[in-house]
Design a protein around this motif. Structure first.
Motif, PDB file in Angstrom:
ATOM      1  N   ASP A   1       0.839  -1.208   0.000  1.00  0.00           N
ATOM      2  CA  ASP A   1       0.000   0.000   0.000  1.00  0.00           C
ATOM      3  C   ASP A   1       0.873   1.256   0.000  1.00  0.00           C
ATOM      4  OD1 ASP A   1      -2.230  -1.599   0.060  1.00  0.00           O
ATOM      5  OD2 ASP A   1      -2.571  -1.389   2.223  1.00  0.00           O
ATOM      6  N   ILE A   2       1.903   1.256   0.846  1.00  0.00           N
ATOM      7  CA  ILE A   2       2.800   2.419   0.926  1.00  0.00           C
ATOM      8  C   ILE A   2       3.557   2.588  -0.382  1.00  0.00           C
ATOM      9  CG2 ILE A   2       4.851   3.346   2.075  1.00  0.00           C
ATOM     10  CD1 ILE A   2       3.867   1.998   4.659  1.00  0.00           C
TER      11      ILE A   2
ATOM     12  N   ARG B   1       2.643   1.818  -3.364  1.00  0.00           N
ATOM     13  CA  ARG B   1       1.768   2.404  -4.379  1.00  0.00           C
ATOM     14  C   ARG B   1       1.592   3.898  -4.137  1.00  0.00           C
ATOM     15  NH1 ARG B   1      -2.431  -2.628  -4.170  1.00  0.00           N
ATOM     16  NH2 ARG B   1      -1.420  -3.924  -5.738  1.00  0.00           N
ATOM     17  N   GLU B   2       1.449   4.277  -2.879  1.00  0.00           N
ATOM     18  CA  GLU B   2       1.295   5.696  -2.549  1.00  0.00           C
ATOM     19  C   GLU B   2       2.538   6.497  -2.938  1.00  0.00           C
ATOM     20  OE1 GLU B   2       0.545   5.794   1.630  1.00  0.00           O
ATOM     21  OE2 GLU B   2      -1.228   4.512   1.489  1.00  0.00           O
ATOM     22  N   GLU B   3       3.700   5.898  -2.682  1.00  0.00           N
ATOM     23  CA  GLU B   3       4.969   6.595  -2.903  1.00  0.00           C
ATOM     24  C   GLU B   3       5.496   6.433  -4.324  1.00  0.00           C
ATOM     25  OE1 GLU B   3       6.568   8.450  -0.696  1.00  0.00           O
ATOM     26  OE2 GLU B   3       5.359   8.048   1.080  1.00  0.00           O
TER      27      GLU B   3
END
Length: 620
Positions: free
Chosen positions: A548-549, A551-553
């Motif tokens: 998840d992180i 993809r965010e970053e």
């Protein structure tokens, strides 16, 4: 802060690995350095830590755009300002990067070797405070290296053009003695600290499978390791496409990579693999240079590579995180013919006839060494180490060959017949003629050259051709026969004096597979083997958060934290920031950016599983 404090602050590790501190101390003392360290040994830290501590900028020269981008992302994530300058950027972006660099914004700048010839870059370099020039993939500077790049020869001219000579450091994973000498000489390293930590990747399990049904082997293996990430190398684009279609039809989440695909598709397929969207990729050797994906659990070579350097480098893309991984080479005699064809059709433009002949001889020698690796019954790991000049006395007891049972057959009399046949040929013919003669084959070629009239014609007709071939390779390995290194592979007599002693025997080892599955390393565990079922639940939760992180970053998951770090979280169960900093791979910057989110998952897990143990460590 000293080097160890910087290591902890930026990378989250308490101590250095073998060889790292020696190289770092030499650089900090102002000395040139050359480090030859295997893939996954932490070469980049050897120049990244000094770069942070030296007063000016460190220029890292690398031929690999994908590696530059990954390294820069990882450095910025760790809190070290870094940039890259290569052909993927527009001229405006390059100009902006150089402006920021002149202002001292960046401590590390990655550049392609071709950039050193740019007028704008040379102007920047002469104005900037450059403390160190680091040459990554330094074997590219040698004509004996498997990835020789003429642009690397310009590096020393660039260094000499600077108003003040910076420290020069060089790093590579694959360097024979010839390549090592070339690096030292061509880069003109001054009284360098030279560190060779060895070529043994103990976490890699090497095996050679002599298979006719390669497709079936690959399908079964990939299905059996469905949750693992792997690379399958093929010699040709056609093989890549065929195997890709075959695996796709089996429902495998797979992608492909070769030069026949357009640039956008190659980039997308590579990203899907790096970001764990597609766990398996089938590719030619055009894929993988600079791919810093840490959790590749297996590398399968569908065809034999052309050299030991290529094999070591490509197989070495498995297990960069130190976890147990498999390197499987599927070998058939057809592989030799494919590689000979590919080598004969190499592009020799811009080379003199003398250089072409030297390269052809080198390629033929390397191909023969690779073939011998595929055919040997000896220790595979030691065969690789011996090639790179690392002498090992005992078998590793940890490779495909060492884990086979051998039935030993005395072939002394048969060996003498082989030697007699080679003597009759007077060193004029290669393996095919000698084999056909010994088994009494009815072939026009034998009649044409007259070997059907030899005394040894049909002397070993009760044996199969493959059995006699194995015997001949054993005689070559023991020095009784010599095979020329040209494309013809002519057989000649070696030192046969020992065979005159009646106590000397030629023993051929015929292998019988052990029931034990290849790759289950004796005395070795993967870190995940320490986890209980509850531990796996937490591990999956942490991996989901990492994805998840990522993809965010817009980052590959392993740059956030690698699997090894997540597994240690599952074992130690840190519940506050101080405990989280004790986890290997958690530095100050990453703790500030991601620590609370990972701690929250662990705390929630503890509340839900108060009685459950997450690892066998709890029972100690």
């Amino acid at each position: 802060m000293d080097a160890r404090q910087n290591l902890k602050k930026y990378f989250g590790y308490e101590s250095f690995r073998e060889g790292q501190e020696k190289i770092i101390n030499a650089i900090l003392a102002g000395r040139d350095a050359l480090a030859i360290m295997p893939t996954g040994a932490g070469k980049s830290i050897c120049y990244q830590i000094p770069a942070v501590m030296l007063s000016g900028i460190t220029l890292v020269i690398s031929p690999l755009i994908s590696l530059m981008m990954d390294q820069v992302k990882a450095l910025n994530e760790a809190g070290i300002r870094a940039a890259f300058i290569n052909s993927s950027l527009s001229e405006a972006q390059i100009a902006k990067a150089l402006q920021l660099a002149e202002k001292g914004v960046y401590k590390i700048i990655y550049v392609a070797p071709e950039r050193l010839e740019s007028h704008d870059f040379i102007h920047f370099a002469r104005q900037a405070d450059i403390s160190m020039i680091t040459v990554d993939e330094a074997h590219c500077i040698s004509q004996w290296g498997q990835d020789f790049r003429p642009s690397y020869l310009k590096i020393i001219e660039f260094v000499k053009s600077l108003p003040k000579r910076p420290i020069v450091s060089a790093f590579t994973a694959t360097a024979t003695q010839e390549v090592k000498v070339d690096i030292l000489c061509v880069l003109n390293l001054i009284e360098p600290e030279v560190v060779v930590t060895g070529f043994d990747r103990k976490n890699l399990f090497y095996s050679v499978e002599k298979r006719k049904d390669k497709d079936r082997f690959v399908i079964e293996y990939v299905e059996k390791h469905a949750k693992e990430s792997g690379i399958i190398y093929c010699a040709t684009r056609k093989n890549v496409d065929n195997l890709f279609m075959l695996l796709s039809k089996q429902g495998v989440s797979v992608n492909r990579y070769h030069a026949g695909l357009d640039k956008e598709e190659r980039k997308q397929n590579q990203d899907d693999f790096i970001y764990d969207r597609t766990p398996v990729i089938v590719a030619t050797n055009a894929f993988g240079m600079g791919i810093d994906k840490s959790n590749v659990r297996y590398v399968i070579h569908y065809n034999m590579p052309q050299s030991m350097e290529s094999y070591y480098q490509e197989a070495g893309r498995a297990g960069r995180d130190g976890e147990t991984s498999q390197c499987i080479l599927l070998f058939s005699a057809q592989d030799i013919m494919i590689n000979k064809f590919l080598l004969e059709n190499k592009d020799f433009s811009d080379l003199s006839s003398e250089e072409i002949e030297i390269i052809k001889q080198r390629d033929a020698r390397r191909l023969k060494i690779m073939e011998n690796y595929c055919r040997t019954n000896g220790c595979l790991r030691n065969t690789i180490l011996d090639y790179f000049g690392e002498k090992v006395i005992k078998p590793c007891d940890n490779c495909g060959n060492c884990m086979k049972d051998y039935k030993k057959i005395d072939m002394t009399e048969e060996a003498k017949q082989v030697i007699n046949c080679v003597a009759e040929t007077r060193g004029r013919y290669g393996l095919t003629i000698v084999l056909g003669t010994l088994i009494g084959a009815n072939r026009a070629r034998l009649k044409e050259v007259g070997t059907n009239r030899y005394k040894t014609y049909g002397a070993l007709k009760k044996y199969s051709e493959s059995q006699i071939r194995e015997l001949i390779y054993e005689l070559i390995n023991q020095g009784y026969l010599i095979q020329s290194e040209d494309q013809y592979g002519v057989l000649k007599l070696g030192d046969i004096s020992k065979l005159q002693d009646e106590n000397t025997h030629v023993i051929l080892k015929v292998t019988e597979e052990k029931i034990q599955e290849a790759g289950k390393l004796k005395g070795k565990q993967r870190n995940t083997d320490k986890l209980t079922s509850a531990g796996y639940v937490l591990f999956d939760a942490l991996r989901k958060l990492r994805t998840d992180i990522a993809r965010e970053e817009g980052l590959p998951p392993y740059i956030i934290f690698n699997d090894k770090t997540l597994i240690e979280m599952c074992i130690k169960l840190p519940l506050d920031e101080e405990a989280m900093l004790d986890i290997a791979g958690v530095g100050v910057n990453k703790l500030q950016k991601y620590g609370q989110r990972f701690l929250a998952v662990i705390v929630d897990f503890k509340k839900m599983h108060q009685e459950d143990k997450t690892s066998i460590q709890d029972d100690a």
